[in-house]
Design an enzyme around this catalytic site. Structure first.
Site, PDB file in Angstrom:
ATOM      1  N   HIS A 221      -5.479  -4.034  -2.118  1.00  0.00           N
ATOM      2  CA  HIS A 221      -5.186  -3.072  -3.181  1.00  0.00           C
ATOM      3  C   HIS A 221      -5.020  -3.754  -4.537  1.00  0.00           C
ATOM      4  CE1 HIS A 221      -4.636   0.378  -0.468  1.00  0.00           C
ATOM      5  NE2 HIS A 221      -4.134  -0.510   0.376  1.00  0.00           N
TER       6      HIS A 221
ATOM      7  N   SER B 269       0.788  -1.227   0.000  1.00  0.00           N
ATOM      8  CA  SER B 269       0.000   0.000   0.000  1.00  0.00           C
ATOM      9  C   SER B 269       0.820   1.278   0.000  1.00  0.00           C
ATOM     10  CB  SER B 269      -0.946   0.014   1.207  1.00  0.00           C
ATOM     11  OG  SER B 269      -0.216  -0.067   2.418  1.00  0.00           O
TER      12      SER B 269
ATOM     13  N   LYS C 252     -12.280  -0.495  -1.038  1.00  0.00           N
ATOM     14  CA  LYS C 252     -11.387   0.197  -1.971  1.00  0.00           C
ATOM     15  C   LYS C 252     -11.999   0.187  -3.366  1.00  0.00           C
ATOM     16  CE  LYS C 252      -7.376  -0.364   0.981  1.00  0.00           C
ATOM     17  NZ  LYS C 252      -8.159  -0.655   2.189  1.00  0.00           N
TER      18      LYS C 252
END
Length: 639
Positions: free
Chosen positions: A459, A431, A489
């Site tokens: 991610h 990240s 996300k």
């Protein structure tokens, strides 16, 4: 030990009302902190329990003399219940240190109540030795050595200031002991000190509400050397090192240690605050009344505000309510939960899935359920904080392998043959750097060592692979045993999940404490996530646009002399110094771009960075302008 004091200043505050002393304090700080410290000391003068002053003097002096560093006295706390018990103990301690005529010395305290300074007494004859008996002797030009780093003066820490003063006094030539009672009506703790006794805190030396206090320095030596003692006390700058930490509860000021920690972070450029976005998340947002280009959101595919997603959340709220009302194993499982788990398993290509309230809880829940005492975890050196915390909570033996170093992972796995279970865990996309795990090699090594494989794809989901299904699609390989991800996300909702075999998921339902003992996420968020998965499946071109935007941004940065690389949606621009990164972030905001400065402890000290998080919805014009502003900001703060 002495050192030059170039660039150091003494900042003193004295406050009085109608000629009567109310408050005083001082700090020794670098030049850059003088203005802030002067302001903090003035604020402190205006909030003393004795009342509002009618005169405040702030004095700032450069330190032309060499500064002495001395080690703090040792500290012992004596709990007493009454002033009489405290005063009796003080007399006993001083008597044990060779001080006679204790009763007479204690009786002299009444003479010191109105003095601005301390009484200087001959320890044997009790003769007063101060040149000015009304003023007394002032111990000044002193501070905790850590102030050069902290640079703060907010609030009053009675203990911290007293131990510094007592340590300086006991290093003065001829001084053999000291006794002090605070003149703060709300503070009843005092102390006696000597080189042999150290600093002896006595928790009750007067009644609460009593504004009287005083300080007596006991001297033993030649009369002609008294001037030398006073010169040291009043003129020689001293920094006290290794001041022992006192628990906030015993100091009588429970919140003070919290304020001190916060102020230290602020002085290091590490403080944080929440920003309020007054519009839905997207490529732009209104912040503090201004529209900014948002380059800090993890809503990589711009699904959080997609009409299909928000409508699904609204329908679920009307049908199922805003909250679930219980844990998944009691009353918290509703049809939207079961549907999302089916959608996730199908999307990721696994047998089953389990949903958690947050991604953080998914990592903690999976790791602590699978391994414990007698087991081993192999964890990448730059794994997310939720993985690190899960490793600590598990009780397993934890081995850290070098970041993305599969050879090091291989070597360290060979050390774990005697453990019951072995788990290797890694972020899929890291990240803070945007780099990715070599999943095929990771799987080959873990299987060869018969270890569980776990990958955090927070991610990676929606970002990696042709259609956003993650690293397995990106590499064209198998899935790890445990594939963790988030709904918060690229999927634009909130929550976490684990995908894997049906056996694994059944096991987590029975052994994962964050799943068992947490209220289930509400149906609106769950339904929104299912809608986001369907939207992504119908529009995989969002993933391609995101990839194109990353390539465009990297090219624009490179054309302006900024070195950056990324295989994901995260583009870090390393600045180095924490304060410089904060300044660069502020400059970017001034130019219309919201970009966070990521600092320690999120990243290692000295590697602070601007973290750009790109969206498929950003335009080429926005990215080009952001690259230009970033290049200007970085050059300005690093030259």
């Amino acid at each position: 030990m002495q050192e030059k004091t170039t660039g150091l200043y003494s900042v003193k505050m004295r406050a009085s009302r109608e000629g009567q002393h109310i408050s005083g304090a001082e700090k020794i700080v670098p030049a850059r902190r003088v203005a802030a410290i002067a302001s903090q000391l003035a604020e402190r003068a205006l909030s003393h329990p004795k009342g509002d002053p009618d005169f405040i003097n702030i004095k700032v002096e450069a330190q032309p003399r060499q500064i002495r560093r001395v080690k703090a006295l040792s500290v012992t706390t004596h709990e007493t219940r009454t002033p009489e018990e405290g005063l009796s103990l003080a007399a006993e301690l001083l008597a044990g240190d060779g001080i006679t005529r204790i009763g007479e010395i204690m009786n002299r305290f009444s003479e010191s109540h109105s003095m601005r300074g301390a009484m200087l007494l001959d320890a044997d004859t009790l003769e007063r030795l101060e040149p000015d008996p009304e003023r007394g002797v002032r111990a000044t030009y002193m501070d905790d050595a850590s102030s050069l780093e902290k640079g703060t003066a907010r609030g009053k820490n009675h203990y911290a200031e007293a131990i510094v003063l007592a340590t300086k006094v006991q290093n003065a030539p001829g001084i053999v002991a000291e006794i002090c009672v605070s003149d703060d009506p709300d503070y009843v703790t005092g102390y006696v000190a000597s080189k042999r006794l150290g600093y002896r805190r006595i928790t009750v030396l007067k009644k609460k509400g009593d504004p009287r206090g005083g300080r007596i320095f006991l001297y033993r030596g030649q009369r002609e050397r008294v001037a030398e003692t006073i010169e040291f006390l009043e003129r020689v700058p001293v920094l006290v090192e290794d001041v022992p930490i006192l628990s906030a509860e015993r100091a009588g000021d429970r919140m003070l240690s919290l304020a001190s920690d916060l102020e230290k972070r602020e002085s290091q450029g590490l403080s944080r605050r929440c920003r309020t976005l007054c519009s839905p998340t997207g490529p732009t947002a209104v912040v503090d009344g201004r529209e900014l280009v948002v380059l800090s959101s993890n809503d990589y595919l711009d699904l959080a505000r997609d009409e299909r997603v928000t409508s699904a959340a609204a329908r679920a709220a009307r049908e199922w309510g805003a909250g679930s009302g219980g844990s998944r194993l009691t009353t918290g499982t509703q049809p939207p939960h079961a549907q999302l788990e089916r959608d996730l398993a199908e999307f990721k290509g696994t047998e089953a899935a389990i949903v958690y309230a947050t991604g953080y809880m998914a990592n903690v829940g999976a790791i602590t359920a699978l391994v414990g005492k007698g087991d081993a975890i192999l964890s990448d050196g730059l794994n997310h904080a939720s993985i690190i915390d899960a490793c600590r909570l598990s009780g397993a033996d934890v081995f850290i392998y070098r970041h993305l170093d599969m050879d090091d992972l291989d070597r360290k796995l060979s050390m774990c043959r005697e453990h019951r279970r072995v788990l290797a865990v890694s972020d899929g996309v890291f990240s803070m750097d945007g780099d990715i795990l070599d999943l095929p090699r990771f799987l080959e090594i873990t299987r060869r060592h018969d270890a569980f494989s776990m990958v955090d794809e927070a991610h990676a989901t929606g970002v990696m692979g042709r259609t956003g299904r993650g690293l397995a699609e990106h590499f064209g390989c198998d899935h790890p045993d445990i594939s963790m991800g988030t709904l918060s996300k690229a999927l634009g909702s909130e929550g976490g999940f684990v995908c894997g075999s049906r056996l694994l998921i059944d096991y987590l339902r029975n052994f994962s404490r964050p799943f068992i003992f947490s209220t289930a996420p509400g149906a609106p968020a769950v339904a929104a996530a299912s809608a986001a998965i369907k939207a992504l499946e119908s529009e995989p071109q969002r993933v391609e646009r995101l990839r194109e935007n990353v390539a465009t941004f990297l090219k624009e940065l490179a054309g302006r002399g900024i070195s950056a690389a990324s295989e994901s949606a995260i583009v870090p621009v390393v600045v180095g110094d924490e304060r410089a990164a904060v300044a660069a972030s502020a400059a970017l905001e001034k130019d219309g771009f919201l970009v966070p400065a990521i600092r320690y402890p999120t990243v290692s000290r000295g590697s602070a960075r601007l973290r750009f998080a790109l969206s498929s919805a950003h335009t080429s014009e926005q990215l080009r302008a952001a690259a230009e502003a970033a290049a200007l900001a970085v050059r300005e703060v690093t030259r």
